[in-house]
Design a protein around this motif. Structure first.
Motif, short mmCIF file in Angstrom:
data_model
loop_
_atom_site.label_atom_id
_atom_site.label_comp_id
_atom_site.label_asym_id
_atom_site.label_seq_id
_atom_site.Cartn_x
_atom_site.Cartn_y
_atom_site.Cartn_z
N LYS A 161 0.85 -1.19 0.00
CA LYS A 161 0.00 0.00 0.00
C LYS A 161 0.89 1.23 0.00
N ILE A 162 0.29 2.35 -0.34
CA ILE A 162 1.07 3.57 -0.54
C ILE A 162 1.83 3.98 0.72
N ASP A 163 1.32 3.58 1.90
CA ASP A 163 1.97 4.00 3.15
C ASP A 163 3.03 3.01 3.61
N TYR A 164 3.34 2.01 2.81
CA TYR A 164 4.38 1.06 3.20
C TYR A 164 5.73 1.59 2.73
N GLY A 166 9.04 2.28 1.08
CA GLY A 166 9.61 1.93 -0.22
C GLY A 166 8.62 1.82 -1.36
N ILE A 167 7.36 2.09 -1.08
CA ILE A 167 6.34 1.94 -2.12
C ILE A 167 6.03 3.28 -2.77
N MET A 168 6.03 3.28 -4.10
CA MET A 168 5.68 4.49 -4.85
C MET A 168 4.19 4.50 -5.11
N GLU A 169 3.67 5.69 -5.24
CA GLU A 169 2.25 5.82 -5.61
C GLU A 169 1.97 5.05 -6.90
N GLU A 170 2.94 5.12 -7.82
CA GLU A 170 2.76 4.46 -9.12
C GLU A 170 2.67 2.93 -8.98
N CYS A 177 -9.51 -1.56 -4.22
CA CYS A 177 -9.78 -2.41 -3.06
C CYS A 177 -11.24 -2.30 -2.64
#
Lengths: 418, 256
Positions: A161-164, A166-170, A177
């Motif tokens: 998910k975006i708040d994890y 290393g994760i990019m919005e892209e 969901c």
């Protein structure tokens, strides 16, 4: 009343681990993702395992209801699986050209799994869920993937998910969901994204963490299947966790529908490291066109172990055996709870049962009970479904219930009013 | 946006008002020098940010009280944008009050001294932290600033909103063993900072001691590793803690 275990060696070794390994033990086997509450109630490391037990480094034996989080389905060190693996190891494992064992294993999966016309092998569940999603995009030329809230499909960027970290919005901008069991939401997302949805990916039922597990509502899967077909989207079943504990033909078969792609790992080879994506014939060319491989994905020993495991599971009628054992345990644990005035909820399919003491919404009471069970030799975990294995005996279940009663007695004394 | 911070000026403004300037409440509570600066002075300053936060700091009896809204402030300072308000906190924009000109000496005198003192406690030099009393005071103030900032990130920041969407209703107790505690109250996926912990809470996270808290705030240790080592204890509705931790990790993106 049994004495509570202590773990001096575990604490010392964890400090040693933390010096050289990020967070000591990372991921689901570690104290944070594993929800070891409090940490000092849990053994942290194992020294050996056999059948339904593992022993920790402080000399305690545990009846193991996590089964390495699923892989142990026949019992640790099952002799038939070990013999097959040993024989293959003598012939070769990781070699330049793959072994014929690979073909044997694929043929066995195609014969066993209802929705399988072919099998593609990798190592972890994440490898094959990722391949399934990529294949859906390759086949449909669409971007969007539909998930159900509470899902877990691995650790690839697309699964997060975006708040994890290393994760990019892209990475996640094409994820949609929706609520589990909500057919209207499925209809809505197809209506809102005409020609945009590549696939729905789902576990066969909702076995998310921190919540009672929820089976599919009547007719849910048939409606979802039809909506996918009508809208040109693929239906991916992530059977990594539940696979072979509900139905050897696949959990889609258990619930009366057919997936286009189905992902297996965990119980497929009784602890040997192999995963498989199986699918329908019309997707075989798509998979053939993809660039997707790994250094150890065609190692032969796990294939031999997988063949032995599946053959033995067939002989034992393993899913029924595990469901019966899980149901017996659930009944007796629930009765023990009632005897001490507690409300223990057991949800999900019994071979993958989920526990929650429902007397305290904060779950702190539940966490106390689990901790007291673990401290006396029953390895439960707080907020993840459990796993039954075929080596679990009636005597083990009886011992488990005795220990659970000790734990209920302790928390009843601590909390007379709850 | 080419970076992965996903920060924004509106959230920064909420953090600056609720978190940083809100930290004056803790400063006055724990640092005698702050109370000495205030003496018997009584004044209130309202910060009114267009399309952003509005709140009043009331100084009375040596204490600072934080309250949402600017209806009853003696000095009112409007800002036409969040960026301008953030500039005031950074020291690059000069505030111009529209109400309470006669109280300007308080704004330019005692309030300025208090904010300078706050900065010392929020950005201490390593040698200042060798004084145990200062370390405890600084950590207690930082704790207040950080926890209240978590609420603002949960409510306004795009990524924080995603985390908050998974937080179920109920109080989350946060505690530094032997020093201080506070709570975040979750309701409909919005968080409210509470300096007092309610009698019942749904989850808790306790930092073992001042050193653990300080090392976490300073990024010297990681909370996941600290849980394993027993330096941070968690309990209750872990999904709340999990998501608060994700938001907590964004605080440093705003408060360098």
């Amino acid at each position: 009343m049994r004495d509570a275990f202590t773990y001096p060696n575990a604490a010392e070794q964890f400090r040693r681990a933390a010096n050289v390994i990020p967070s000591g033990v990372y991921g689901h086997l570690g104290p944070v993702e594993g929800c070891f509450i409090p940490v000092d109630a849990f053994p942290l490391f194992s020294s050996r395992a056999k059948g339904t037990y593992f022993w920790d480094i402080d000399g305690h034996r545990f009846i193991d209801y996590m089964c390495a989080f699923g892989p142990n389905i026949l019992g640790y060190g099952d002799p038939d699986v070990e013999e097959a693996a040993a024989k293959q190891r003598e012939r070769g494992d990781c070699t330049t050209a793959p072994s014929l064992t690979m073909i044997d294993f694929a043929e066995l999966l195609v014969e066993t799994v209802a929705s399988a016309d072919w099998a593609f092998f990798a190592k972890n569940g994440n490898d094959v869920t990722t391949l399934a999603v990529m294949a859906a995009r390759a086949f449909t030329h669409r971007k969007k993937i539909v998930f159900f809230k509470g899902y877990y499909h691995g650790v690839g960027a697309w699964t997060q998910k975006i708040d994890y970290a290393g994760i990019m919005e892209e990475d996640v901008q094409n994820n949609i969901c929706i609520d589990w069991n909500d057919v209207t939401a499925v209809e809505r997302v197809f209506a809102e994204n005409p020609g945009g949805i590549a696939a729905i990916i789902a576990q066969p039922y909702m076995h998310g963490n921190f919540m009672d597990n929820e089976l599919p509502a009547d007719g849910f899967w048939k409606k979802v299947r039809k909506l996918c077909t009508d809208n040109g989207a693929l239906l991916i079943v992530d059977d990594v966790r539940a696979g072979f504990r509900l139905d050897l033909a696949g959990s889609d078969h258990y619930f009366g529908f057919e997936a286009d792609l189905i992902c297996f790992c965990k119980a497929i080879a009784n602890g040997y490291n192999v995963s498989a994506l199986c699918g329908k014939d019309f997707l075989k060319n798509t998979i053939s066109s993809m660039s997707y491989t790994g250094s150890y994905w065609m190692s032969a020993v796990p294939f031999a172990a997988g063949i032995a495991c599946i053959e033995k599971m067939k002989k034992l009628d393993c899913p029924k055996l595990l469901i019966d054992k899980g149901a017996k345990l659930a009944r007796e644990l629930t009765k023990a709870a009632t005897d001490y005035g507690f409300n223990l909820r057991v949800s999900g399919v019994p071979s993958l049962f989920y526990l929650r003491l429902a007397d305290d919404p904060s779950l702190m009471l539940h966490q106390e009970w689990i901790a007291e069970c673990v401290r006396r030799g029953v390895f439960f975990t707080n907020h993840h479904n459990h796993f039954i294995n075929a080596a679990l005996t009636d005597a083990d279940i009886a011992e488990t219930v005795d220990i659970a009663r000790d734990a209920f007695e302790i928390i009843r004394e601590r909390h007379p009013g709850k | 946006m080419s970076d992965m911070k996903y920060t924004d000026a509106v959230t920064m403004a909420y953090i600056n008002l609720y978190g940083v300037l809100g930290g004056l409440t803790a400063l006055c509570d724990v640092v005698p020098e702050a109370r000495k600066i205030l003496g018997k002075s009584a004044c209130s300053i309202g910060f009114d940010v267009k399309n952003g936060p509005a709140a009043t700091l009331t100084f009375v009896g040596g204490r600072c009280i934080f309250k949402e809204g600017v209806e009853n402030c003696a000095i009112k300072i409007p800002f036409s944008t969040c960026e301008k308000f953030n500039g005031m906190v950074d020291g690059t924009v000069t505030p111009i009050p529209t109400r309470g000109m006669t109280k300007l000496p308080f704004l330019l005198g005692k309030f300025k001294k208090l904010t300078a003192l706050l900065e010392q406690y929020l950005r201490p030099t390593p040698d200042m932290l060798e004084d145990e009393t200062f370390l405890k005071q600084s950590t207690a103030i930082m704790f207040r600033v950080i926890v209240s900032s978590v609420a603002q990130i949960a409510n306004h920041d795009k990524v924080g909103r995603a985390s908050a969407s998974y937080i179920v209703d109920g109080a989350i107790k946060l505690e530094i063993g032997g020093l201080t505690s506070a709570a975040l109250i979750a309701k409909d996926h919005m968080l409210t900072f509470s300096p007092k912990v309610p009698k019942t809470f749904l989850s808790c996270m306790q930092f073992a001691d001042v050193k653990t808290a300080r090392d976490l705030f300073d990024g010297k240790i990681n909370s996941v590793a600290a849980v394993g080592l027993g330096d941070v204890k968690i309990g209750g509705m872990i999904s709340q803690i999990d998501n608060v931790n994700r938001i907590l990790s964004r605080v440093e993106l705003y408060l360098k």
